[in-house]
Design an enzyme around this catalytic site. Structure first.
Site, short mmCIF file in Angstrom:
data_model
loop_
_atom_site.label_atom_id
_atom_site.label_comp_id
_atom_site.label_asym_id
_atom_site.label_seq_id
_atom_site.Cartn_x
_atom_site.Cartn_y
_atom_site.Cartn_z
N GLU B 170 23.41 -16.55 -30.11
CA GLU B 170 22.34 -16.39 -29.12
C GLU B 170 21.00 -16.91 -29.61
O GLU B 170 20.27 -17.54 -28.88
CB GLU B 170 22.15 -14.91 -28.75
CG GLU B 170 23.04 -14.37 -27.67
CD GLU B 170 22.40 -14.33 -26.28
OE1 GLU B 170 23.07 -14.76 -25.33
OE2 GLU B 170 21.26 -13.87 -26.14
N ARG B 256 10.87 -6.27 -2.63
CA ARG B 256 10.08 -5.35 -1.82
C ARG B 256 10.89 -4.97 -0.59
O ARG B 256 11.89 -5.60 -0.25
CB ARG B 256 8.77 -6.02 -1.40
CG ARG B 256 7.83 -6.24 -2.57
CD ARG B 256 6.73 -7.20 -2.19
NE ARG B 256 5.83 -6.66 -1.17
CZ ARG B 256 4.90 -7.37 -0.58
NH1 ARG B 256 4.74 -8.64 -0.89
NH2 ARG B 256 4.10 -6.83 0.33
N HIS B 257 10.43 -3.92 0.08
CA HIS B 257 11.00 -3.56 1.38
C HIS B 257 10.88 -4.76 2.31
O HIS B 257 10.09 -5.68 2.06
CB HIS B 257 10.20 -2.39 1.95
CG HIS B 257 8.73 -2.69 1.97
ND1 HIS B 257 8.15 -3.41 2.99
CD2 HIS B 257 7.76 -2.43 1.08
CE1 HIS B 257 6.85 -3.55 2.72
NE2 HIS B 257 6.59 -2.97 1.57
N ASN B 263 2.42 -4.33 7.56
CA ASN B 263 2.28 -5.68 7.01
C ASN B 263 1.82 -6.63 8.10
O ASN B 263 0.93 -7.45 7.92
CB ASN B 263 3.62 -6.21 6.47
CG ASN B 263 4.05 -5.56 5.17
OD1 ASN B 263 5.25 -5.38 4.94
ND2 ASN B 263 3.10 -5.21 4.31
N ARG B 306 9.88 2.42 4.80
CA ARG B 306 10.25 1.02 4.85
C ARG B 306 11.23 0.59 3.75
O ARG B 306 12.08 -0.28 3.99
CB ARG B 306 9.00 0.12 4.83
CG ARG B 306 8.01 0.42 3.69
CD ARG B 306 6.63 -0.16 4.03
NE ARG B 306 5.63 -0.09 2.99
CZ ARG B 306 4.84 0.95 2.76
NH1 ARG B 306 4.97 2.06 3.47
NH2 ARG B 306 3.91 0.88 1.79
N GLU B 326 4.40 3.17 -3.15
CA GLU B 326 3.33 2.18 -3.31
C GLU B 326 2.06 2.86 -3.85
O GLU B 326 1.88 4.07 -3.71
CB GLU B 326 3.06 1.49 -1.97
CG GLU B 326 1.97 0.41 -2.00
CD GLU B 326 2.21 -0.72 -3.02
OE1 GLU B 326 2.54 -0.42 -4.18
OE2 GLU B 326 2.00 -1.90 -2.67
N TYR B 366 -3.82 0.44 -10.84
CA TYR B 366 -2.63 -0.14 -11.47
C TYR B 366 -2.33 0.59 -12.79
O TYR B 366 -1.18 0.83 -13.14
CB TYR B 366 -2.82 -1.64 -11.72
CG TYR B 366 -2.43 -2.50 -10.55
CD1 TYR B 366 -3.34 -2.84 -9.56
CD2 TYR B 366 -1.12 -2.99 -10.42
CE1 TYR B 366 -2.98 -3.63 -8.48
CE2 TYR B 366 -0.75 -3.77 -9.34
CZ TYR B 366 -1.68 -4.09 -8.37
OH TYR B 366 -1.32 -4.87 -7.29
N HIS B 391 7.65 -1.86 -3.67
CA HIS B 391 6.45 -2.29 -2.98
C HIS B 391 5.66 -3.27 -3.83
O HIS B 391 5.93 -3.42 -5.02
CB HIS B 391 5.59 -1.07 -2.65
CG HIS B 391 6.32 -0.01 -1.89
ND1 HIS B 391 6.30 0.09 -0.52
CD2 HIS B 391 7.13 0.99 -2.33
CE1 HIS B 391 7.06 1.11 -0.15
NE2 HIS B 391 7.57 1.67 -1.22
#
Lengths: 482, 519
Positions: B170, B256-257, B263, B306, B326, B366, B391
């Site tokens: 590898e 994502r959904h 949206n 969602r 989310e 975040y 999300h």
């Protein structure tokens, strides 16, 4: 083309199930045609294991097996894994009403051996019932299990019943640790109610000797296919073999983080806040005048306790930080310690909640632990959020946690082994410090009222929790406020 | 008098202020108390035992959870010093010149470790070398004691010939040392190299010589572990992480959904259902999953409608994680970006200034997301084939972990709707395939605004930790007492040629092959 779409419009696969939101937990579940919940989807955050687990302790007497069993059971139950311990010694005490002496445990005492084996089998039978019929997920089989023969019996039992087996062995030869164990938990045992300390210790040491000769510790080679953790010298070293799944991994992590160094944990809420006075929940207000006084008094109290290397933790909400500031030592802010998020009910009074969301208010009274505020959290969510805090509390020594009502209830429930039903109603008044000190198999609690007046924020469960109840019935137990 | 508190505008953290100016905060990180003295993790083991694999993975994890960590691979230093590798003879223990060079390389690396931990705000340094002799380890312990660093050893012990052969194939045969060799010759030479070390190998001895050291011995790729004297929180986390990772081949699918009604309206957050196109995507996803023909796929969703609707179309069992919800936009929930800009212009601008640390009022950042999502990552490490339907912000966090993206890059990673990212661990990193399922959807990606000047770093930044990438681009080590090394840059074309599997790698970080560790 309109961008606003009809929610029920189907496209493509007409077999796609519709979703409805469970009104209590606010979880989306698929519903059948008539709108009722269909198959119940797993709502646990992760599947702990797909079959029940039998944890088997191994070790000579006074090595902390029961201590570990009880603590582990308490932890697993708190994180919502139904767990129960089965202590063979208790079965023995049922069977042999009066304990005479260590002679009972002599390896050549055939009568004794027979009884002890029967007790082990009786305990295993109860284990089977718990795991198969009573919805248990983990059973802790607490006994010495020091011979390979005994362990093979258990493994066969588990195989027959489809249980996974995980061994937890405690190995320790430090005479001080063993002596301390005996003093802490053996002297007070029912076996020794009629003895004085010296006699009890002498007898117990002889009891240990009875096991020593036949003790076959778990072996890296001979037992290489078993799943186990060997705890050596109270956590100085660990040998971990073949962890099979998530729950075993969590158990190992937990066992590696606990310690027995004496220490105290102080829990309290922030000082009275401006919103507290107004009878409003949540928010991020500052301390009232009385709250500030409390913070000062707390600072003095902490000083007077002369606590060795105290760590102070707060949430990231203003009121706890203001409180910590007065204590005058460095503190750390944890977002995880923030108060429960009341979602759409943030900053409302109970009267307003009853007015605007009477259904929600009733549901909350029906199942306060699992109830999730719309766009908010439940106590169940809180526990999950607080788990890393608990883990770090286990690692630490002297800690003062300045937090909030719901959060403090969750932490307290962990330390005092309270059920999900009791948890949301634990009394945690403002301006009171709870000092928790581990002792024997549990926790001693001292409640210290710092004698600074504050509003009461505790709301008991009202008698009528039906959605059809009157407003007055719902608001009966709301504490006084401005 | 207790100090007044002000709330930092970006992170919404309350800190004591002096004279109306926020002063240095006390330990404002919202996380556990991390070990304050820096830690040097010291790898131990014969070649081809996975030391570099573990070093890189661990470093990636620690950086992601906010602990600045860096790997120092002594083999790289050696390749700087000795331009051309001829054969395993270099590693013979009686080759005096070579022994001297190798010693100097180790010292140069340690010097850089010291610099990183004392001058560059590093918190953990991973010293990646064989470190198979007591002499060498004693030298490192002394170095640690002199500088006040904690030392934690990670030893990898393995005698399974299949595992070793696989490792060599590898990552070794395609390494710069062997670029002029064919596979068989490379394998042969490398095996002899291992033998050079084996003769003098002194494994960690928990019973006697090394009983007071802190270490973990990883035996047979995680079948068994011996853990000795964990000192602090970070070591406990490292042990937990190492005990959860595995090397079974598997793939992780992130998406994502399907497109949601919010949206379509350009609204943030909320809990709306799928649009028509979103449902179409869910159907296409079901077909895609079936075609992948996976054994035992785990499907995870958030608790938002969602993502669950999307999973429902797959017609397989799935698990809902609240942790995958989310990012909470707090007071901005369900607004369009225009509405945010109108009603909260200052917040809007602050977010663009520092999107990673920025916390919505009564919401999350975040940075908060990373902490929230960490148990998901840990469980993903334990699992094999997993599909995560989540999300935009969440998928960016997860992706940053797998692809070793910095805090700076994370909030701007492109994760369009109706696209599946297939991640497959390979060698020291992750192969990424981006598969668009060809169902139209709105674009929800906002680029980093050009006109936003990078404001002065918020005060919190000094005391907080920023996830950094593990590798600094093109910063090569310098070794004193030897000729000036030429900075060798590895061009992408070379990467493709070197690759053992000959697939195009859409890797985020450069140079991973050139840094394949060989000491």
């Amino acid at each position: 083309m309109s961008l606003i779409e009809n929610n029920t419009e189907q496209c493509g696969n007409s077999l796609t199930r519709e979703l409805t939101q469970n009104p209590l937990k606010k979880i989306w579940v698929p519903s059948s045609r008539n709108g009722l919940p269909d198959r119940h989807i797993s709502q646990k955050k992760v599947c702990m294991t797909n079959c029940p687990t039998l944890i088997v302790t191994v070790g000579l007497p006074a090595r902390g097996k029961t201590y570990i069993s009880k603590k582990l059971t308490r932890y697993l139950n708190w994180i919502d894994v139904p767990t129960k311990e089965f202590n063979v010694g208790q079965y023995r005490r049922e069977c042999v009403k009066i304990y005479k002496s260590f002679e009972f445990f002599r390896p050549d005492n055939e009568e004794g051996l027979k009884i002890r084996k029967q007790c082990a089998l009786a305990a295993l039978n109860d284990v089977r019932q718990f795991l198969t019929d009573e919805g248990g997920q983990v059973a802790v089989f607490d006994a010495t299990n020091t011979t390979r023969e005994r362990r093979d019996t258990i493994i066969r039992f588990a195989e027959q019943n489809g249980f996974k087996v995980f061994f937890v062995e405690s190995v320790c030869e430090d005479p001080d640790v063993i002596a301390e164990n005996i003093v802490q938990v053996k002297l007070g045992s029912p076996d020794y109610t009629h003895c004085n300390t010296e006699e009890a210790v002498a007898d117990f040491m002889k009891r240990i000797k009875c096991y020593e000769n036949s003790y076959q510790p778990l072996d890296e080679e001979l037992d290489r296919d078993l799943s186990f953790i060997k705890i050596i010298d109270v956590g100085r070293r660990y040998l971990v073999n073949r962890v099979q799944d998530h729950i075993q991994s969590r158990i190992v992590y937990y066992l590696m983080n606990i310690h027995i160094t004496p220490r105290s944990i102080y829990l309290c809420r922030h000082g009275e806040s401006d919103l507290n006075i107004k009878g409003r929940i949540g928010g991020d207000s500052g301390l009232s005048a009385r709250g500030k006084k409390y913070a000062e008094t707390l600072g003095q109290f902490i000083q007077s306790q002369n606590i060795h290397e105290l760590k102070v933790w707060t949430s990231q909400m203003k009121r706890t930080i203001q409180t910590a500031e007065a204590v005058g030592v460095p503190y750390e802010q944890w977002k995880a310690l923030n108060e429960i998020d009341a979602g759409v009910c943030e900053e409302l009074m109970y009267e307003e909640i009853q007015q605007r969301y009477p259904l929600e208010f009733a549901l909350r009274d029906q199942d306060k632990y699992r109830y999730r505020y719309p766009k908010g959290e439940s106590y169940e969510d809180l526990v999950q959020r607080l788990e890393p805090v608990i883990m770090e509390l286990e690692r630490q020594e002297n800690v003062l946690v300045i937090c909030h009502q719901a959060v403090m209830r969750c932490l307290l429930a962990y330390f005092l082994d309270k059920t999900a039903e009791e948890l949301p109603y634990l009394k945690c008044p403002l301006h009171t410090v709870l000092k928790l000190t581990p002792v024997a198999y549990g926790c001693k609690v001292e409640s210290i009222d710092l004698k600074v007046e504050a509003v009461n924020t505790h709301r008991d469960r009202p008698t009528n929790v039906d959605v059809s109840r009157l407003a007055e019935e719902a608001l009966l137990t709301v504490p006084d406020h401005h | 008098m207790p100090r007044e508190l002000t709330q930092n505008r970006i992170q919404k953290i309350w800190i004591p202020s002096k004279d109306d100016k926020p002063s240095m905060p006390r330990a404002p990180r919202g996380g556990p108390h991390l070990a304050n003295p820096p830690t040097v993790i010291v790898m131990v083991g014969l070649p081809a035992r996975g030391k570099t694999y573990m070093s890189r993975k661990l470093t990636r994890y620690l950086n992601w959870i906010g602990i600045p960590t860096k790997v120092f691979n002594v083999g790289e230093y050696r390749r700087e010093a000795v331009k051309h590798y001829s054969s395993y003879d270099f590693f013979k223990s009686d080759n005096e010149d070579a022994v001297k060079i190798r010693q100097q390389c180790a010292l140069a690396a340690l010097r850089d470790v010291k610099n990183y931990l004392t001058e560059e705000d590093g918190q953990v340094a991973v010293f990646d070398a064989t470190n198979t002799t007591r002499d060498r380890r004693d030298m490192i312990l002394e170095f640690g004691a002199e500088n006040g660093f904690k030392i934690f050893f990670i030893e990898s012990v393995c005698e399974d010939p299949n595992v070793i052969a696989c490792n060599i194939l590898e990552v070794k045969v395609s390494c710069p040392d062997y670029q002029d060799c064919n596979k068989t010759d490379a394998m042969e030479d490398f095996k002899k190299r291992i033998e050079c070390y084996r003769m003098n190998y002194q494994p960690l001895d928990p019973d006697q010589y090394d009983r007071s050291l802190s270490f973990i011995k990883v035996i047979d790729v995680g079948r068994r572990f011996l853990v000795n004297r964990i000192q602090d929180h970070i070591q406990s986390r490292i042990v937990y992480y190492l005990m959860n990772i595995h090397v079974q081949p598997r793939s992780i699918y992130l998406c994502r959904h399907g497109e949601s009604q919010h949206n379509l309206q350009g609204r943030l957050g909320g809990d709306s259902g799928l649009s028509t196109r979103g449902r179409k995507f869910a159907g296409a996803l079901a077909k895609f999953v079936e075609e992948q023909n996976l054994k035992d796929l785990k499907v995870w969703t958030s608790q938002l409608k969602r993502s669950i609707q999307t999973a429902e179309a797959l017609n397989v069992p799935y698990e809902q994680w609240k942790a995958l919800n989310e990012i909470d936009a707090g007071v901005c929930e369900e607004m369009t970006y225009e509405e945010v800009r109108e009603r909260f212009p200052e917040e809007f601008s602050l977010r663009d200034q520092d999107k990673y640390y920025y916390r919505y009022p009564s919401g999350e950042s975040y940075q908060d997301l990373v902490q929230r999502v960490e148990p998901v990552i840990m469980e993903m490490e334990r699992q094999e084939n997993v599909l995560v339907i989540c999300h935009q912000a969440v998928i960016r966090c997860l992706l940053a972990y797998f692809l070793d993206k910095s805090a700076d890059e994370m909030p701007y990673l492109k994760c369009p709707l109706h696209t599946v990212l297939k991640l497959t661990p390979v060698a020291y990193g992750c192969k990424v395939e981006s598969i668009s399922l060809n169902v139209e959807a709105v674009n929800t990606h906002r680029e980093r605004p050009e006109e936003v000047k990078r404001g002065p770093s918020t005060l919190i930044r000094r005391n907080s930790v920023t996830p950094l990438t593990s590798h600094e681009p093109f910063k090569k080590p310098r070794i004193d007492g030897l000729d000036e090394p030429i900075i060798r840059e590895v061009m992408p074309a070379q990467l493709a040629l070197c690759s053992a599997s000959h697939t195009t790698l859409a890797l985020s970080t450069q140079n991973w092959l050139s840094e394949a560790c060989l000491t």
